[in-house]
Design a protein around this motif. Structure first.
Motif, PDB file in Angstrom:
ATOM      1  N   GLY A 178      27.422 -53.353  -3.889  1.00  8.93           N
ATOM      2  CA  GLY A 178      26.312 -53.401  -4.836  1.00  8.93           C
ATOM      3  C   GLY A 178      26.197 -52.225  -5.791  1.00  8.93           C
ATOM      4  O   GLY A 178      25.153 -52.051  -6.417  1.00  8.93           O
ATOM      5  N   MET A 200      20.600 -53.904  -7.115  1.00  9.19           N
ATOM      6  CA  MET A 200      21.563 -54.092  -6.036  1.00  9.19           C
ATOM      7  C   MET A 200      21.689 -55.565  -5.713  1.00  9.19           C
ATOM      8  O   MET A 200      20.693 -56.236  -5.508  1.00  9.19           O
ATOM      9  CB  MET A 200      21.054 -53.365  -4.785  1.00  9.19           C
ATOM     10  CG  MET A 200      21.825 -52.138  -4.429  1.00  9.19           C
ATOM     11  SD  MET A 200      21.430 -51.596  -2.770  1.00  9.19           S
ATOM     12  CE  MET A 200      19.926 -50.663  -3.018  1.00  9.19           C
ATOM     13  N   GLU A 201      22.908 -56.023  -5.708  1.00 10.28           N
ATOM     14  CA  GLU A 201      23.120 -57.428  -5.352  1.00 10.28           C
ATOM     15  C   GLU A 201      24.491 -57.509  -4.708  1.00 10.28           C
ATOM     16  O   GLU A 201      25.479 -57.116  -5.318  1.00 10.28           O
ATOM     17  CB  GLU A 201      23.109 -58.251  -6.642  1.00 10.28           C
ATOM     18  CG  GLU A 201      22.882 -59.713  -6.414  1.00 10.28           C
ATOM     19  CD  GLU A 201      22.774 -60.457  -7.747  1.00 10.28           C
ATOM     20  OE1 GLU A 201      23.481 -61.450  -7.888  1.00 10.28           O
ATOM     21  OE2 GLU A 201      22.008 -60.009  -8.623  1.00 10.28           O
ATOM     22  N   PHE A 202      24.551 -57.939  -3.473  1.00 12.17           N
ATOM     23  CA  PHE A 202      25.873 -58.030  -2.853  1.00 12.17           C
ATOM     24  C   PHE A 202      25.849 -58.917  -1.626  1.00 12.17           C
ATOM     25  O   PHE A 202      24.791 -59.251  -1.095  1.00 12.17           O
ATOM     26  CB  PHE A 202      26.407 -56.640  -2.469  1.00 12.17           C
ATOM     27  CG  PHE A 202      25.545 -55.855  -1.516  1.00 12.17           C
ATOM     28  CD1 PHE A 202      25.690 -56.020  -0.146  1.00 12.17           C
ATOM     29  CD2 PHE A 202      24.602 -54.951  -1.991  1.00 12.17           C
ATOM     30  CE1 PHE A 202      24.904 -55.283   0.734  1.00 12.17           C
ATOM     31  CE2 PHE A 202      23.811 -54.221  -1.117  1.00 12.17           C
ATOM     32  CZ  PHE A 202      23.961 -54.383   0.254  1.00 12.17           C
ATOM     33  N   SER A 203      27.077 -59.303  -1.231  1.00 11.48           N
ATOM     34  CA  SER A 203      27.261 -60.041   0.002  1.00 11.48           C
ATOM     35  C   SER A 203      28.244 -59.196   0.797  1.00 11.48           C
ATOM     36  O   SER A 203      29.332 -58.895   0.321  1.00 11.48           O
ATOM     37  CB  SER A 203      27.861 -61.393  -0.371  1.00 11.48           C
ATOM     38  OG  SER A 203      28.216 -62.078   0.769  1.00 11.48           O
ATOM     39  N   TYR A 204      27.857 -58.727   1.945  1.00 13.96           N
ATOM     40  CA  TYR A 204      28.704 -57.759   2.657  1.00 13.96           C
ATOM     41  C   TYR A 204      29.044 -58.219   4.068  1.00 13.96           C
ATOM     42  O   TYR A 204      28.163 -58.609   4.818  1.00 13.96           O
ATOM     43  CB  TYR A 204      27.990 -56.396   2.731  1.00 13.96           C
ATOM     44  CG  TYR A 204      28.759 -55.398   3.582  1.00 13.96           C
ATOM     45  CD1 TYR A 204      29.916 -54.811   3.092  1.00 13.96           C
ATOM     46  CD2 TYR A 204      28.363 -55.095   4.887  1.00 13.96           C
ATOM     47  CE1 TYR A 204      30.653 -53.940   3.863  1.00 13.96           C
ATOM     48  CE2 TYR A 204      29.097 -54.217   5.668  1.00 13.96           C
ATOM     49  CZ  TYR A 204      30.245 -53.642   5.147  1.00 13.96           C
ATOM     50  OH  TYR A 204      30.979 -52.787   5.913  1.00 13.96           O
TER      51      TYR A 204
END
Ligand code: NZQ
Ligand code: ZN
Length: 382
Positions: free
Chosen positions: A254, A1-5
């Motif tokens: 993600g 999981m990799e994200f900018s939210y």
């Protein structure tokens, strides 16, 4: 999981909340109110907007059509530029809000607005937007996406930019009172497919995204089962909030996305005028059967957790049958039935448009080429 939210849209939810636009829109703004074919004049929404904006300077642009066209919206772009509009209020369903996003961006650009859809121009600036939602379905009220049609060439293409994400959205379920049942059902179906496009891919172990997606799908199933209660505030509010949450970025953060059903469905709408949600119901079951091998694990998970199906043979296939039964319970067709006698010619046209729009590697694995799209459409015609 990799994200900018982040979701930057402030939601004003509940009865009577349209009045909150008085404070939500800066009092010094010159406002362009954009709406559709006039439903807002029949349910009191227009009158509430008038009264809330009594101390603001505002003008209006009406007549945004379902599946909004560049040709029509460009007239609003001319007005926004000439009148130096500095706030846009979209009042309506997904088409009006998507249309407002196009106008907001195109008004800050000197070239042709269609360049945005072609990717020739990347949006850097847009007039700020607020939205009053009257049809829960698309999630457009609190996301950064928009889908616009160029009528002359039957192209229906998406764009997205953080610059066009609404600053606020008013969700008052009383605005739904005048919705025709056809549109209510479209809302249920569109929200269902949005959730599937972000959930029904491959196992990721993302417990929050999966669990929340399953909660939304169970809500939609329950609302379909309780369809006889659609005139209650509780039913309406639950649909409004569920459809919003289905496409506000959270369940998609993600995790892999699919969107092949949408891209094929958009061609059906552009060529044959099929309602957006109904185009999805035609494509999705055939697409899942076609992609069974790669979607098997997630279909089984959905069968267990959403439909409470029993373990055993053919769980994935039984899940697709249950999805199809969900559509049929709402009298929504899952076959291409209404679009002329020559189905083979129709499929050829859709495939040609997919190719022209470079939709040749769709899905979470980019494995739905034109060959698979043709197989899916052939199965959807029977
Ligand atoms: O034009 P008016 O008079 O408002 O009538 C509309 C229209 O005829 C009517 N309606 C809306 N609210 C009503 C009402 N009638 C009575 N009472 C009310 N309260 O409903 C009709 C359909 O409206 P429309 O806005 O076209 O429907 P929807 O919200 O389903 O939007 C569909 C559009 O959104 C795009 C679709 O492709 C399609 O163009 N999408 C946008 C997305 C996004 N921005 O994130 C994602 C979606 O997947 C979708 O592609
Ligand atoms: Zn949709």
């Amino acid at each position: 999981m990799e994200f900018s939210y982040v979701n930057t849209t402030q939601i004003h939810f509940g009865q009577g909340k349209i009045a909150s636009i008085s404070d939500a829109i800066p009092s010094t703004s010159k406002v362009l109110v954009i709406y559709g074919g006039g439903s807002i004049k029949k349910n009191g929404v227009y009158q509430q907007v008038e009264s809330a904006l009594s101390d603001h300077t505002w003008i209006e642009f009406s007549g945004v059509e379902p599946n909004p066209t560049m040709e029509n919206l460009d007239k609003a772009v001319v007005i926004a530029k000439a009148e130096k509009v500095d706030f846009i209020l979209a009042v309506g369903g997904g088409s009006v809000i998507d249309g407002a996003k196009y106008v907001a961006a195109a008004a800050c650009y000197d070239g042709a607005g269609w360049d945005i859809l072609l990717g020739k121009y990347t949006i850097t600036k847009a007039i700020p937007i607020g939205a009053i939602l009257t049809l829960p379905a698309t999630g457009s009220e609190s996301n950064s996406g928009s889908v616009i049609t160029r009528a002359s060439t039957q192209d229906k293409l998406p764009f997205s930019s953080p610059a066009v994400q609404p600053k606020f959205a008013v969700l008052d379920a009383d605005a739904m009172k005048t919705l025709p049942e056809r549109q209510l059902i479209n809302g249920l179906v569109d929200a269902w497919v949005h959730t599937c496009e972000q959930y029904l891919t491959m196992p990721t172990g993302a417990m929050v995204q999966d669990g929340y997606a399953e909660a939304l799908l169970k809500n939609l199933l329950t609302l379909a089962k309780q369809y006889d209660q659609y005139e209650t505030l509780q039913w309406r509010e639950n649909l409004m909030w569920t459809a919003n949450q289905a496409l506000n970025g959270l369940i998609g953060a993600g995790v892999p996305h699919d969107w092949a059903t949408h891209m094929i469905g958009h061609e059906l709408t552009a060529l044959y005028g099929v309602d957006h949600a109904r185009s999805l119901a035609i494509v999705q079951p055939s697409l899942f059967r076609n992609q069974l091998a790669v979607k098997k694990d997630k279909l089984e998970q959905m069968g267990r957790n959403v439909f409470a199906l029993t373990e055993g043979d053919n769980l994935a296939e039984r899940t697709i049958d249950a999805i199809e039964a969900f559509y049929h319970s709402l009298s929504v067709a899952t076959q291409l039935t209404e679009h002329g006698d020559d189905k083979a010619a129709a499929i050829d046209k859709i495939i040609a448009q997919l190719e022209a729009h470079k939709m040749t590697k769709l899905g979470e694995n980019k494995a739905i080429t034109l060959t698979q799209s043709r197989e899916i459409l052939e199965a959807a015609v029977k």
